[in-house]
Motif scaffolding. Structure first.
Motif, mmCIF file in Angstrom:
data_model
loop_
_atom_site.group_PDB
_atom_site.id
_atom_site.type_symbol
_atom_site.label_atom_id
_atom_site.label_comp_id
_atom_site.label_asym_id
_atom_site.label_seq_id
_atom_site.Cartn_x
_atom_site.Cartn_y
_atom_site.Cartn_z
ATOM 1 N N ARG A 135 0.829 -1.202 0.000
ATOM 2 C CA ARG A 135 0.000 0.000 0.000
ATOM 3 C C ARG A 135 0.863 1.251 0.000
ATOM 4 O O ARG A 135 2.059 1.216 0.260
ATOM 5 N N ASP A 136 0.217 2.394 -0.315
ATOM 6 C CA ASP A 136 0.990 3.593 -0.601
ATOM 7 C C ASP A 136 1.661 4.206 0.616
ATOM 8 O O ASP A 136 2.845 4.535 0.581
ATOM 9 N N PHE A 137 0.928 4.357 1.735
ATOM 10 C CA PHE A 137 1.489 5.028 2.907
ATOM 11 C C PHE A 137 1.151 4.234 4.161
ATOM 12 O O PHE A 137 0.151 3.502 4.205
ATOM 13 N N THR A 138 1.959 4.397 5.181
ATOM 14 C CA THR A 138 1.766 3.620 6.407
ATOM 15 C C THR A 138 0.402 3.882 7.028
ATOM 16 O O THR A 138 -0.188 2.973 7.613
ATOM 17 N N VAL A 165 2.080 12.414 9.921
ATOM 18 C CA VAL A 165 3.206 12.323 8.989
ATOM 19 C C VAL A 165 2.896 11.262 7.940
ATOM 20 O O VAL A 165 2.383 10.182 8.262
ATOM 21 N N LEU A 166 3.236 11.538 6.687
ATOM 22 C CA LEU A 166 3.094 10.565 5.604
ATOM 23 C C LEU A 166 4.437 9.897 5.337
ATOM 24 O O LEU A 166 5.420 10.569 5.016
ATOM 25 N N ARG A 167 4.458 8.573 5.495
ATOM 26 C CA ARG A 167 5.621 7.766 5.135
ATOM 27 C C ARG A 167 5.144 6.593 4.295
ATOM 28 O O ARG A 167 3.964 6.257 4.300
ATOM 29 N N THR A 168 6.055 5.941 3.601
ATOM 30 C CA THR A 168 5.719 4.742 2.837
ATOM 31 C C THR A 168 6.084 3.506 3.657
ATOM 32 O O THR A 168 6.998 3.559 4.486
ATOM 33 N N PRO A 169 5.377 2.370 3.456
ATOM 34 C CA PRO A 169 5.700 1.163 4.226
ATOM 35 C C PRO A 169 7.131 0.681 4.010
ATOM 36 O O PRO A 169 7.777 0.212 4.945
ATOM 37 N N GLY A 170 7.609 0.780 2.775
ATOM 38 C CA GLY A 170 8.987 0.416 2.476
ATOM 39 C C GLY A 170 9.748 1.636 1.987
ATOM 40 O O GLY A 170 9.428 2.775 2.339
ATOM 41 N N ARG A 171 10.751 1.416 1.161
ATOM 42 C CA ARG A 171 11.497 2.547 0.604
ATOM 43 C C ARG A 171 10.600 3.341 -0.329
ATOM 44 O O ARG A 171 9.935 2.771 -1.188
#
Length: 488
Positions: A135-138, A165-171
Motif C-alpha cells: 500500500r501507498d502510505f503507512t 506524517v506521511l511515510r511509505t511502508p517500504g522505501r
C-alpha cells in the motif's frame, strides 16, 4: 514541507475514536466477517476507513481485503446484500451495497509493475501482511480483522497518523517506482489531512518526479481535483512545486514564482495566487459552502498569463497587459491536456478571461449598459466571477482593500437592481425571431440573426424598449442595412 496544519494526536485519543467508529459500523462489519470466517476465509477492514476512523472522519464507504478470490466473494455476498457490481473484478474487487453502506472487498494483492507501463499487473497474494506492504502510505497500511476486531499495524501507521506524517511502508523509491501516481497522492493526502510529508518521501518525489509522465492524464487529473478541493490545498500545491512534480502536471503554477507582482504586494505572483485561492475558498458559502473545483481552479489559474506578457517599462515598472486573455488560452490548453470536460474547461477559461473586467469599473462610472454586458459575458459563471474578483484583492493596504470591497459591493447592488427590473439573467431582445420575420416580411436566414443581434445590442445599451420603439428600431436598421439583391 511546512509544519502540519493540525496538532498531533494522542494514542488514547485515536483509540477512543476507533472504538466509537467500530461500534457504529459494527452491525455490517461483524456480519460480513462471520460469513467469510464460516467459509474459511480472512476478512479485514483496511486502508482509508481505518485511517479515517482514527481521525474522527465518519463515512459509509468501507474497504475490505480478503483471502477469498473474487468469485468466492460474490458467492458469499449473494442473497445477503442489496446489490453487487464487479467493475473492479480485473483488480480483484467486488463492490456491494448493504443498506446505507457501500463496501468494496478486494482479494489480497501482490502487484508487480512494468516500469514503462501506466497500469499495474495484478497478482493475488496470500497474506494480509503482504497486502499491507504494497500500500501507498503507512497510515493506509493498517487493518482491523473481522469479526474478531484484531488490529494489524506492521509498518507503524498508528504512530505516523498520531504525528500526522506521511511515510511509505517500504522505501519510497520502490513505492513510487511501482506506481508513480503515489507521488501525486502524497500531495493530495497532505492537502486533505493537513499532514506533513517525511523528508525521505519528499526527496524521493523530487528525484523521481519525471516518472509521473507515464501516468495517464485522467488519473493525474483526478488526483489534482481531489487536491484542489481539499481543506488545505496550499500544502499539496506547495509540495508539487517543491518537488518538481508541478513542472510535469501543472507547469503554469511554478512558472509564476519567476514573476514579480506589479504592485509589489507579494514576493512573486505564485504567492499571490495561493493567497487568492485561499480567499476564494473563504467565499465559497456564496455557492452553498461545498468545495467548488471551478472557482478554486480559476483562482489558481487566473494569473498564468503573466509570464508570457511581462514587459519592463521605463522607470522600472513591470506590466502584464492582456494576461487575462493569454491566461484563458493557456488554461484551456492545460485543461484539455488533462482531459477535463468541455463544460469545466469553458467555465474556468471564462473566469480567467473575465477576472480583470471589474477593474474598469473605477469608482462606479459604468453605465447600465456596461453592467448589462458584464452580466451577459459572465453568463452562468456570474457568482463565481464575484468570488474570483473579490478574492483577487490581496493588497496589504487596508484603505485600498476597503475601497475595492465597497466598489464591488456597489457593482453587485447595481446588478441586483437591474436583475429585478429587467430579468437581466435571461436578457433577450425586445422582439423575437418570429416577430422580426413578420415585421420585415423575410424568411428564416442570416438576416434574421443579424437583426436579432442588433436588437440585443440596443437592449444592452438602452434597457427594455416598448414594442413600438423596438419595431421602429428594427425598421430603421433594415433601412440602413438593405438586403443585397440577387446577383445579375
Amino acid at each position: 514541507m511546512s509544519d502540519a496544519v493540525l496538532p498531533p494526536l494522542t494514542i488514547v485519543e485515536v483509540q477512543h475514536r476507533v472504538a466509537a467508529e467500530l461500534t457504529r459500523i459494527g452491525p455490517v462489519i461483524d456480519q460480513l466477517g462471520e460469513r467469510f470466517a464460516a467459509a474459511g476465509h480472512e476478512l479485514s477492514l483496511v486502508g482509508g476507513p481505518v485511517r479515517d476512523a482514527m481521525l474522527g472522519r465518519l463515512q459509509n464507504d468501507l474497504d475490505f481485503t480478503t483471502s477469498a478470490r473474487p468469485e468466492e466473494t460474490e458467492r458469499l455476498l449473494a442473497g445477503w446484500v442489496d446489490a453487487t457490481w464487479d467493475m473492479g473484478r480485473a483488480f480483484g474487487t467486488i463492490g456491494a451495497r448493504i443498506g446505507q453502506w457501500q463496501v468494496e472487498i478486494t482479494t489480497y494483492r501482490a502487484e508487480t509493475y512494468d516500469p514503462t507501463s501506466r497500469k499495474p499487473d495484478v497478482d493475488f497474494g496470500d497474506s494480509l501482511a503482504g497486502d499491507l506492504g504494497r500500500r501507498d502510505f503507512t497510515v493506509n497500511a493498517m487493518a482491523v480483522s473481522v469479526p474478531g476486531r484484531g488490529f494489524e499495524d506492521p509498518y507503524g501507521g498508528l504512530v505516523d497518523l498520531a504525528n500526522r506524517v506521511l511515510r511509505t511502508p517500504g522505501r519510497p523509491e520502490d513505492s513510487f517506482s511501482d506506481d508513480p501516481l503515489r507521488m501525486m497522492r502524497a500531495a493530495r493526502f497532505a492537502a486533505q489531512l493537513g499532514f506533513t510529508v517525511a523528508p525521505e518521501v519528499v526527496a524521493a518525489m523530487t528525484e523521481m518526479a519525471g516518472r509521473i509522465e507515464i501516468i495517464s492524464a485522467e488519473r493525474v487529473r483526478d488526483e489534482l481535483v481531489k487536491l484542489v478541493c481539499a481543506p488545505f490545498p496550499r500544502l499539496g500545491l506547495t509540495l508539487l512545486v517543491q518537488t518538481g512534480l508541478a513542472d510535469h502536471v501543472l507547469p503554469e503554477l511554478p512558472a509564476l514564482a519567476l514573476e514579480s507582482d506589479e504592485h509589489h504586494r507579494h514576493k512573486d505572483v505564485y504567492e499571490h495566487t495561493l493567497t487568492v485561492l485561499e480567499q476564494a475558498i473563504a467565499l465559497e458559502e456564496r455557492l452553498g459552502g461545498e468545495p467548488d473545483f471551478v472557482s478554486r481552479f480559476a483562482a489558481l489559474m487566473h494569473d498564468v498569463g503573466k509570464p508570457r506578457t511581462r514587459r519592463f517599462e521605463t522607470g522600472g515598472v513591470v506590466t502584464f497587459h492582456h494576461h487575462d486573455v493569454v491566461g484563458a488560452k493557456m488554461t484551456r490548453k492545460r485543461m484539455q491536456a488533462l482531459r477535463f470536460s468541455n463544460a469545466e474547461i469553458d467555465a474556468v477559461s471564462k473566469l480567467v478571461e473575465l477576472h480583470l473586467r471589474f477593474h474598469g469599473y473605477g469608482a462606479g462610472e459604468w453605465t447600465d449598459a456596461a453592467v448589462r454586458r458584464y452580466v451577459r459575458d459572465a453568463g452562468d459563471q456570474l457568482e463565481r466571477l464575484h468570488i474570483l474578483t473579490r478574492a483577487d484583492c490581496t493588497t496589504r493596504n487596508q484603505r485600498k482593500a476597503d475601497r475595492l470591497r465597497r466598489t464591488y459591493d456597489s457593482l453587485e447592488a447595481r446588478i441586483e437592481r437591474l436583475m429585478q427590473e429587467e430579468e437581466l439573467a435571461s436578457i433577450r431582445p425586445d422582439l423575437d425571431g418570429a416577430q422580426i420575420m413578420a415585421i420585415l416580411d423575410i424568411a428564416p436566414g442570416p438576416r434574421v440573426g443579424a437583426a436579432y443581434k442588433h436588437l440585443l445590442e440596443l437592449r444592452m445599451d438602452r434597457g427594455p424598449m416598448s414594442p413600438e420603439d423596438a419595431r421602429a428600431a428594427l425598421l430603421a436598421w433594415a433601412e440602413a442595412n438593405p438586403e443585397p439583391g440577387p446577383e445579375s
